[in-house]
Design a protein around this motif. Sequence first.
Motif, PDB file in Angstrom:
ATOM      1  N   HIS A 162       1.906 -43.494   5.535  1.00  0.00           N
ATOM      2  CA  HIS A 162       2.934 -43.924   6.560  1.00  0.00           C
ATOM      3  C   HIS A 162       1.930 -44.735   7.484  1.00  0.00           C
ATOM      4  CE1 HIS A 162       5.350 -43.666  10.330  1.00  0.00           C
ATOM      5  NE2 HIS A 162       4.007 -43.090  10.954  1.00  0.00           N
ATOM      6  N   HIS A 163       0.683 -44.269   7.745  1.00  0.00           N
ATOM      7  CA  HIS A 163      -0.180 -45.096   8.629  1.00  0.00           C
ATOM      8  C   HIS A 163      -0.512 -46.615   8.152  1.00  0.00           C
ATOM      9  CE1 HIS A 163      -0.108 -40.921  10.349  1.00  0.00           C
ATOM     10  NE2 HIS A 163      -0.319 -41.717  11.585  1.00  0.00           N
ATOM     11  N   LEU A 164      -0.603 -46.605   6.639  1.00  0.00           N
ATOM     12  CA  LEU A 164      -1.014 -47.894   6.186  1.00  0.00           C
ATOM     13  C   LEU A 164       0.400 -48.736   6.588  1.00  0.00           C
ATOM     14  CD1 LEU A 164      -3.096 -49.383   4.597  1.00  0.00           C
ATOM     15  CD2 LEU A 164      -1.937 -48.361   2.449  1.00  0.00           C
ATOM     16  N   GLU A 165       1.422 -48.316   6.277  1.00  0.00           N
ATOM     17  CA  GLU A 165       2.778 -48.977   6.632  1.00  0.00           C
ATOM     18  C   GLU A 165       2.750 -49.494   8.274  1.00  0.00           C
ATOM     19  OE1 GLU A 165       4.799 -50.670   4.389  1.00  0.00           O
ATOM     20  OE2 GLU A 165       3.348 -49.949   3.043  1.00  0.00           O
ATOM     21  N   LEU A 166       2.467 -48.528   9.041  1.00  0.00           N
ATOM     22  CA  LEU A 166       2.465 -48.715  10.365  1.00  0.00           C
ATOM     23  C   LEU A 166       1.577 -49.789  10.857  1.00  0.00           C
ATOM     24  CD1 LEU A 166       3.196 -47.736  13.304  1.00  0.00           C
ATOM     25  CD2 LEU A 166       1.117 -46.088  13.372  1.00  0.00           C
ATOM     26  N   GLY A 167       0.375 -49.860  10.372  1.00  0.00           N
ATOM     27  CA  GLY A 167      -0.514 -50.877  10.372  1.00  0.00           C
ATOM     28  C   GLY A 167       0.133 -52.198   9.952  1.00  0.00           C
ATOM     29  N   ARG A 168       0.720 -52.197   8.767  1.00  0.00           N
ATOM     30  CA  ARG A 168       1.471 -53.478   8.266  1.00  0.00           C
ATOM     31  C   ARG A 168       2.377 -53.880   9.354  1.00  0.00           C
ATOM     32  NH1 ARG A 168       1.450 -50.804   2.321  1.00  0.00           N
ATOM     33  NH2 ARG A 168      -0.670 -51.699   1.712  1.00  0.00           N
ATOM     34  N   ALA A 169       3.347 -53.108   9.873  1.00  0.00           N
ATOM     35  CA  ALA A 169       4.127 -53.419  10.729  1.00  0.00           C
ATOM     36  C   ALA A 169       3.656 -54.059  11.963  1.00  0.00           C
ATOM     37  CB  ALA A 169       5.175 -52.200  11.142  1.00  0.00           C
ATOM     38  N   LEU A 170       2.261 -53.332  12.513  1.00  0.00           N
ATOM     39  CA  LEU A 170       1.534 -54.006  13.430  1.00  0.00           C
ATOM     40  C   LEU A 170       0.934 -55.215  13.373  1.00  0.00           C
ATOM     41  CD1 LEU A 170       0.232 -50.749  14.892  1.00  0.00           C
ATOM     42  CD2 LEU A 170       2.163 -51.949  15.984  1.00  0.00           C
ATOM     43  N   GLY A 171       0.777 -55.700  12.217  1.00  0.00           N
ATOM     44  CA  GLY A 171      -0.021 -56.939  11.793  1.00  0.00           C
ATOM     45  C   GLY A 171       0.541 -58.104  12.320  1.00  0.00           C
ATOM     46  N   ALA A 172       1.864 -58.282  12.695  1.00  0.00           N
ATOM     47  CA  ALA A 172       2.460 -59.321  13.373  1.00  0.00           C
ATOM     48  C   ALA A 172       1.745 -59.741  14.732  1.00  0.00           C
ATOM     49  CB  ALA A 172       4.006 -59.253  13.486  1.00  0.00           C
ATOM     50  N   LEU A 173       1.246 -58.527  15.235  1.00  0.00           N
ATOM     51  CA  LEU A 173       0.776 -58.772  16.536  1.00  0.00           C
ATOM     52  C   LEU A 173      -0.693 -59.279  16.465  1.00  0.00           C
ATOM     53  CD1 LEU A 173       1.271 -55.196  18.033  1.00  0.00           C
ATOM     54  CD2 LEU A 173       2.478 -57.386  18.699  1.00  0.00           C
ATOM     55  N   ARG A 174      -1.284 -59.180  15.471  1.00  0.00           N
ATOM     56  CA  ARG A 174      -2.592 -59.998  15.171  1.00  0.00           C
ATOM     57  C   ARG A 174      -2.489 -61.120  15.018  1.00  0.00           C
ATOM     58  NH1 ARG A 174      -2.659 -58.850   9.988  1.00  0.00           N
ATOM     59  NH2 ARG A 174      -1.821 -60.968   9.323  1.00  0.00           N
ATOM     60  N   ASP A 175      -1.107 -61.955  14.518  1.00  0.00           N
ATOM     61  CA  ASP A 175      -0.597 -63.366  14.374  1.00  0.00           C
ATOM     62  C   ASP A 175      -0.568 -63.664  15.553  1.00  0.00           C
ATOM     63  OD1 ASP A 175      -1.242 -63.117  11.532  1.00  0.00           O
ATOM     64  OD2 ASP A 175       0.860 -62.743  11.184  1.00  0.00           O
ATOM     65  N   GLU A 176      -0.330 -63.078  16.723  1.00  0.00           N
ATOM     66  CA  GLU A 176      -0.039 -63.359  18.109  1.00  0.00           C
ATOM     67  C   GLU A 176      -1.235 -63.242  18.860  1.00  0.00           C
ATOM     68  OE1 GLU A 176       3.242 -61.557  19.914  1.00  0.00           O
ATOM     69  OE2 GLU A 176       4.469 -61.646  17.877  1.00  0.00           O
ATOM     70  N   GLY A 177      -2.346 -62.934  18.219  1.00  0.00           N
ATOM     71  CA  GLY A 177      -3.648 -62.905  18.959  1.00  0.00           C
ATOM     72  C   GLY A 177      -4.136 -61.512  19.537  1.00  0.00           C
ATOM     73  N   VAL A 178      -3.304 -60.716  19.179  1.00  0.00           N
ATOM     74  CA  VAL A 178      -3.850 -59.326  19.744  1.00  0.00           C
ATOM     75  C   VAL A 178      -4.907 -58.662  19.090  1.00  0.00           C
ATOM     76  CG1 VAL A 178      -2.648 -56.909  20.028  1.00  0.00           C
ATOM     77  CG2 VAL A 178      -1.342 -59.098  20.522  1.00  0.00           C
ATOM     78  N   LEU A 179      -5.707 -58.047  19.533  1.00  0.00           N
ATOM     79  CA  LEU A 179      -6.629 -57.203  19.074  1.00  0.00           C
ATOM     80  C   LEU A 179      -6.459 -56.074  18.578  1.00  0.00           C
ATOM     81  CD1 LEU A 179      -9.898 -57.103  18.173  1.00  0.00           C
ATOM     82  CD2 LEU A 179     -10.163 -56.449  20.584  1.00  0.00           C
ATOM     83  N   LEU A 180      -6.569 -55.423  17.489  1.00  0.00           N
ATOM     84  CA  LEU A 180      -6.028 -54.175  17.067  1.00  0.00           C
ATOM     85  C   LEU A 180      -7.346 -53.404  16.633  1.00  0.00           C
ATOM     86  CD1 LEU A 180      -3.051 -55.357  14.754  1.00  0.00           C
ATOM     87  CD2 LEU A 180      -3.067 -54.354  17.052  1.00  0.00           C
ATOM     88  N   ILE A 181      -7.577 -52.239  17.252  1.00  0.00           N
ATOM     89  CA  ILE A 181      -8.698 -51.283  17.048  1.00  0.00           C
ATOM     90  C   ILE A 181      -8.356 -49.970  16.623  1.00  0.00           C
ATOM     91  CG2 ILE A 181     -10.751 -50.414  17.966  1.00  0.00           C
ATOM     92  CD1 ILE A 181     -10.709 -52.636  20.182  1.00  0.00           C
ATOM     93  N   GLY A 182      -8.825 -49.490  15.642  1.00  0.00           N
ATOM     94  CA  GLY A 182      -8.579 -47.891  15.064  1.00  0.00           C
ATOM     95  C   GLY A 182     -10.035 -47.616  15.253  1.00  0.00           C
ATOM     96  N   SER A 183      -9.928 -46.264  15.968  1.00  0.00           N
ATOM     97  CA  SER A 183     -11.080 -45.545  16.098  1.00  0.00           C
ATOM     98  C   SER A 183     -11.043 -44.016  15.491  1.00  0.00           C
ATOM     99  CB  SER A 183     -11.179 -45.229  17.791  1.00  0.00           C
ATOM    100  OG  SER A 183     -12.274 -44.488  18.073  1.00  0.00           O
ATOM    101  N   GLY A 184     -12.181 -43.819  14.609  1.00  0.00           N
ATOM    102  CA  GLY A 184     -12.009 -42.425  14.082  1.00  0.00           C
ATOM    103  C   GLY A 184     -13.504 -42.369  13.330  1.00  0.00           C
ATOM    104  N   ASN A 185     -13.604 -41.637  12.356  1.00  0.00           N
ATOM    105  CA  ASN A 185     -14.826 -41.516  11.640  1.00  0.00           C
ATOM    106  C   ASN A 185     -14.472 -41.682  10.230  1.00  0.00           C
ATOM    107  OD1 ASN A 185     -15.083 -39.279  14.026  1.00  0.00           O
ATOM    108  ND2 ASN A 185     -17.160 -40.408  13.471  1.00  0.00           N
ATOM    109  N   LEU A 186     -15.665 -42.009   9.322  1.00  0.00           N
ATOM    110  CA  LEU A 186     -15.170 -42.186   7.877  1.00  0.00           C
ATOM    111  C   LEU A 186     -15.374 -40.520   7.329  1.00  0.00           C
ATOM    112  CD1 LEU A 186     -14.499 -44.291   6.088  1.00  0.00           C
ATOM    113  CD2 LEU A 186     -16.929 -44.425   5.345  1.00  0.00           C
ATOM    114  N   THR A 187     -16.072 -39.654   7.682  1.00  0.00           N
ATOM    115  CA  THR A 187     -16.200 -38.323   7.563  1.00  0.00           C
ATOM    116  C   THR A 187     -16.090 -37.814   8.926  1.00  0.00           C
ATOM    117  OG1 THR A 187     -18.435 -38.015   7.409  1.00  0.00           O
ATOM    118  CG2 THR A 187     -17.163 -38.604   5.547  1.00  0.00           C
ATOM    119  N   HIS A 188     -15.359 -36.328   9.003  1.00  0.00           N
ATOM    120  CA  HIS A 188     -15.259 -35.696  10.292  1.00  0.00           C
ATOM    121  C   HIS A 188     -15.202 -34.088  10.057  1.00  0.00           C
ATOM    122  CE1 HIS A 188     -13.587 -34.779  14.407  1.00  0.00           C
ATOM    123  NE2 HIS A 188     -14.371 -35.715  14.576  1.00  0.00           N
ATOM    124  N   ASN A 189     -16.148 -33.578   9.902  1.00  0.00           N
ATOM    125  CA  ASN A 189     -16.049 -32.114   9.967  1.00  0.00           C
ATOM    126  C   ASN A 189     -16.762 -31.391  10.916  1.00  0.00           C
ATOM    127  OD1 ASN A 189     -16.558 -29.558   8.918  1.00  0.00           O
ATOM    128  ND2 ASN A 189     -16.171 -29.975   6.844  1.00  0.00           N
TER     129      ASN A 189
END
Length: 147
Positions: A25-52
Amino acid sequence: LLYMYPEADVPVVQLSVQTRLGAPHHLELGRALGALRDEGVLLIGSGNLTHNLSEAFSSRQGGTNAAPLPYVREFQQWGKERIEAGDDAALADYRRLAPHAARAHPSEEHFLPLHVALGAAGGQPRAERVYEDIELQSLAMDTWVFH
């Protein structure tokens, strides 16, 4: 962002991940937001590659310079290889395919932002790891940029 945009003239909108909907779902959400990138919007995802966090807090007894737990390096390497290969399908199915996935992410909220960012990058972006570190033996703090 203040360093990148000292005039603070960049609109910011926060999105919450929906952990019950999973990685695809989140991969698809990102694809939907991709159009914003084409308008010059900076997209940032914040997390960790591992998180225990339970292991991170218990690792303090070993000191902050203790060696990373082996599973963290294995998951980190798997993630690096999948990201660089543009293997969205494997990343979306990481719970089944990645080594030690449940241990690396007892809950998904710190990994799902990667899926949103990757989806927003569109197609076959060039992935560049610009930072790599492991803190408290179990928190992989990798930073990726998608061009």
